[in-house]
Design a protein around this motif. Structure first.
Motif: not given
Length: 261
Positions: A124, A172, A176, A189, A194
């Motif tokens: 991500y 998680v 983020l 992840t 997520t």
């Protein structure tokens, strides 16, 4: 005299606090006859403790079906992921829910023969700062990457990891937040865990998953190398194989919005 009593009381209080801080499993009652101690960490739609204290998810449903079929009782407990693995490795629990299989892990735990769900593992990134990722880890040298404590990301990532700039977080949500705060450039992840957190935090326009995937991982039940109930792994394999052959395992996976094996 009063100072000595006060110090003694303070010491007793500190000892009590220390005992209370230890994992619940260490001080819980011994398992009852035919009781399976099930452990795991919070995995979205797989192994979760609801606000009312009840456990739910695909893994929990499968274990309840199994217990009904074979006359077991179940005790569910939840831990940080690395700690859960340590407990199953030390034979201090009977079932670990949802680990990916690796050569290293097969040395310390016994895996079910049949996976029961599959995960897409991805990087991500911030939508306004997208590094180039084409599957070549040499292109990521110098990039700040955060991973999750105790997670496995597949053989290619594991091989490249010593040359990468990697930090570790325990959730998680933290990963983020580190990403959106620009403390890191990439967060490794899985999408099942997520994407719901991205939505809950209102980050849909701020972060995105990159293609290609890091890996696709099958997830299993795992047991100590020498299970207390020797027939239990074989019984579970038989149930999962029968459910897959009848399409029931795939149907249950779709109900929970996860990828069937």
């Amino acid at each position: 005299m009063h100072g000595s009593v006060s110090r003694r009381r303070a010491l007793i209080s500190l000892c009590g606090m220390a005992l209370g801080a230890l994992p619940h499993f260490s001080w819980s009652r011994p398992p009852a006859e035919h009781e399976l101690v099930v452990i795991g960490t919070r995995f979205e739609n797989i192994y979760e403790r609801r606000p009312n204290g009840e456990f739910g998810g695909m893994g929990v449903d499968l274990l309840r079906l199994f217990a009904q079929r074979h006359g077991y009782q179940l005790r569910f407990e939840i831990y940080p992921w690395r700690r859960a693995q340590e407990l199953i490795n030390g034979a201090r629990a009977d079932v670990l829910v949802g680990p990916y299989k690796t050569v290293e892990r097969t040395r310390t735990m016994l895996f079910s023969g049949q996976a029961f769900f599959q995960d897409q593992v991805a990087f991500y990134v911030r939508a306004d700062a997208m590094p180039v990722w084409e599957g070549d880890y040499h292109m990521l040298r110098g990039r700040r990457i955060v991973t999750l404590n105790g997670w496995n990301y597949g053989p290619a990532f594991t091989k490249a990891a010593p040359q990468l700039n990697i930090s570790v977080t325990n959730s998680v949500e933290n990963g983020l937040k580190m990403l959106t705060a620009a403390h890191v450039e990439m967060f490794a992840t899985n999408r099942r865990d997520t994407d719901p957190v991205v939505a809950a935090l209102g980050m849909q326009d701020k972060v995105m998953a990159l293609a290609p995937l890091i890996d696709v991982q099958d997830a299993y039940f795992a047991y100590p190398l020498s299970p207390r109930f020797r027939d239990m792994p074989r019984q579970m394999d038989q149930m999962l194989a029968e459910m897959k052959a009848r399409g029931e395992l795939q149907k249950l996976a779709r109900r929970y919005g996860v990828i069937p094996p």
